[in-house]
Design a protein around this motif. Structure first.
Motif, mmCIF file in Angstrom:
data_model
loop_
_atom_site.group_PDB
_atom_site.id
_atom_site.type_symbol
_atom_site.label_atom_id
_atom_site.label_comp_id
_atom_site.label_asym_id
_atom_site.label_seq_id
_atom_site.Cartn_x
_atom_site.Cartn_y
_atom_site.Cartn_z
ATOM 1 N N GLN A 1 4.818 5.267 1.483
ATOM 2 C CA GLN A 1 4.694 3.828 1.668
ATOM 3 C C GLN A 1 3.991 3.514 2.983
ATOM 4 O O GLN A 1 4.354 4.047 4.033
ATOM 5 N N ASP B 1 -0.296 11.706 -0.524
ATOM 6 C CA ASP B 1 -0.058 12.843 0.370
ATOM 7 C C ASP B 1 -0.564 14.121 -0.305
ATOM 8 O O ASP B 1 0.116 14.676 -1.173
ATOM 9 N N ALA C 1 3.191 9.705 -2.986
ATOM 10 C CA ALA C 1 2.543 8.721 -2.130
ATOM 11 C C ALA C 1 3.558 8.194 -1.131
ATOM 12 O O ALA C 1 4.725 7.977 -1.461
ATOM 13 N N VAL D 1 -5.843 1.714 -7.675
ATOM 14 C CA VAL D 1 -5.794 3.047 -7.088
ATOM 15 C C VAL D 1 -7.222 3.491 -6.797
ATOM 16 O O VAL D 1 -8.132 3.242 -7.595
ATOM 17 N N GLU E 1 0.045 2.340 5.094
ATOM 18 C CA GLU E 1 -1.402 2.513 5.143
ATOM 19 C C GLU E 1 -1.844 3.924 5.532
ATOM 20 O O GLU E 1 -3.016 4.261 5.403
ATOM 21 N N GLN E 2 -0.920 4.742 6.065
ATOM 22 C CA GLN E 2 -1.324 6.075 6.503
ATOM 23 C C GLN E 2 -0.161 7.047 6.367
ATOM 24 O O GLN E 2 1.000 6.653 6.254
ATOM 25 N N GLU F 1 -2.380 0.659 -4.416
ATOM 26 C CA GLU F 1 -1.951 -0.685 -4.021
ATOM 27 C C GLU F 1 -1.175 -1.298 -5.180
ATOM 28 O O GLU F 1 -1.743 -1.620 -6.235
ATOM 29 N N PRO G 1 0.816 -1.219 0.000
ATOM 30 C CA PRO G 1 0.000 0.000 0.000
ATOM 31 C C PRO G 1 0.853 1.274 0.000
ATOM 32 O O PRO G 1 1.908 1.329 0.629
ATOM 33 N N TRP G 2 0.358 2.288 -0.682
ATOM 34 C CA TRP G 2 0.971 3.625 -0.719
ATOM 35 C C TRP G 2 -0.156 4.638 -0.547
ATOM 36 O O TRP G 2 -1.179 4.553 -1.231
ATOM 37 N N THR G 3 0.020 5.594 0.367
ATOM 38 C CA THR G 3 -1.016 6.570 0.676
ATOM 39 C C THR G 3 -0.685 7.912 0.035
ATOM 40 O O THR G 3 0.414 8.444 0.226
ATOM 41 N N ARG H 1 -5.445 6.147 -2.158
ATOM 42 C CA ARG H 1 -4.554 5.031 -1.826
ATOM 43 C C ARG H 1 -4.195 4.274 -3.092
ATOM 44 O O ARG H 1 -5.039 4.075 -3.972
#
Length: 272
Positions: free
Chosen positions: A265, A100, A263, A140, A267-268, A130, A96-98, A128
């Motif tokens: 790395q 920003d 993004a 995405v 979950e948040q 994935e 997962p990449w969140t 997010r």
């Protein structure tokens, strides 16, 4: 004693699922080992002295091979194998990449009066990404606050939020759900997905470039992407227009969407 090797992507990431196979000069397999979580291969059993062929394979990557010389001690250091994604292109490590929002932008450009462009951006969005081991299954999901449109002119922004255009009271969110990704060139990808805008969902493809990864000041890892798409307003029932003279409309029929995304790395996002 034994074999020592490292397996990495071009960005320096460990390839955790790599398999290393060693054959002698007759083509007989003498060793097979899996890379660990750090992309390292270490075996303890000594090998007979002489030259060997070392082949490294991993799902989703092109194989790599080299020759290794085992010394009288029974040890061979095969060095670092750098694997390239199949098709010659790279993406960040799986997981997962969140997105920003503070270091990203979602912009749109429309032709105005047939001679110039009006630039706008949305200031409220999130999402997010994935990255899957099977890149074709990467996803995405993004949500944009329709009322956050900003073109630098309050009167124009008010009109864009009205029922003539985005109708933000009825449709407060714009969403994009990417359901797959395919290579489109040596450094480009096509993201396949569905855009929901103005109450209508349509397939929309993003032309994506991956710009690389790197550490940030907060102890995290970031990936950067740039993507574009072209939308026809009529596909989303945004049909308002004003004809200023024969053959020329105040606003063009198409919108160019421009995304610059960072993004993180995980979950948040990191805590400020």
């Amino acid at each position: 004693m034994g074999l020592r090797a490292q397996v990495r992507t071009r960005d320096g990431w460990a390839v955790q699922h790599a398999v290393v196979t060693v054959t002698d000069m007759t083509g007989t397999q003498v060793l097979r080992a899996d890379a660990d979580g750090e992309g390292s291969v270490r075996t303890d059993a000594p090998l007979p002295a002489g030259p060997y062929t070392v082949v490294v394979t991993a799902a989703g990557y092109a194989p790599a091979a080299s020759t290794a010389l085992v010394t009288a001690s029974g040890r061979a250091n095969a060095g670092t194998f750098v694997l390239a994604r199949q098709g010659g292109v790279e993406l960040p490590p799986p997981g997962p990449w969140t997105i920003d929002p503070a270091h990203s932008s979602v912009a749109a450009v429309a032709q105005h009066l047939g001679i110039s462009s009006v630039h706008g951006r949305f200031t409220g969005f999130g999402g997010r990404i994935e990255i899957a081991e099977d890149l074709a299954k990467s996803r995405v999901d993004a949500v944009i606050t329709a009322a956050s449109i900003d073109t630098g002119n309050g009167m124009r922004d008010g009109h864009l939020k009205s029922p003539d255009f985005l109708d933000v009271e009825r449709f407060p969110e714009i969403t994009y759900a990417g359901t797959g990704i395919t290579p489109a060139g040596p450094d480009r990808w096509t993201v396949h997905g569905e855009l929901a805008l103005h109450g209508i969902a349509r397939p929309v493809e993003l032309d994506l470039s991956y710009l690389g990864t790197g550490p940030d000041p907060w102890g995290g890892v970031r990936a950067a992407f740039r993507a574009t798409a072209e939308l026809r307003r009529e596909d989303f029932a945004i049909n308002y227009n004003q004809v200023v003279q024969a053959g020329i409309s105040a606003i063009g029929a198409t919108l160019r969407v421009e995304l610059d995304i960072q993004a993180v790395q995980g979950e948040q996002l990191p805590q400020a």
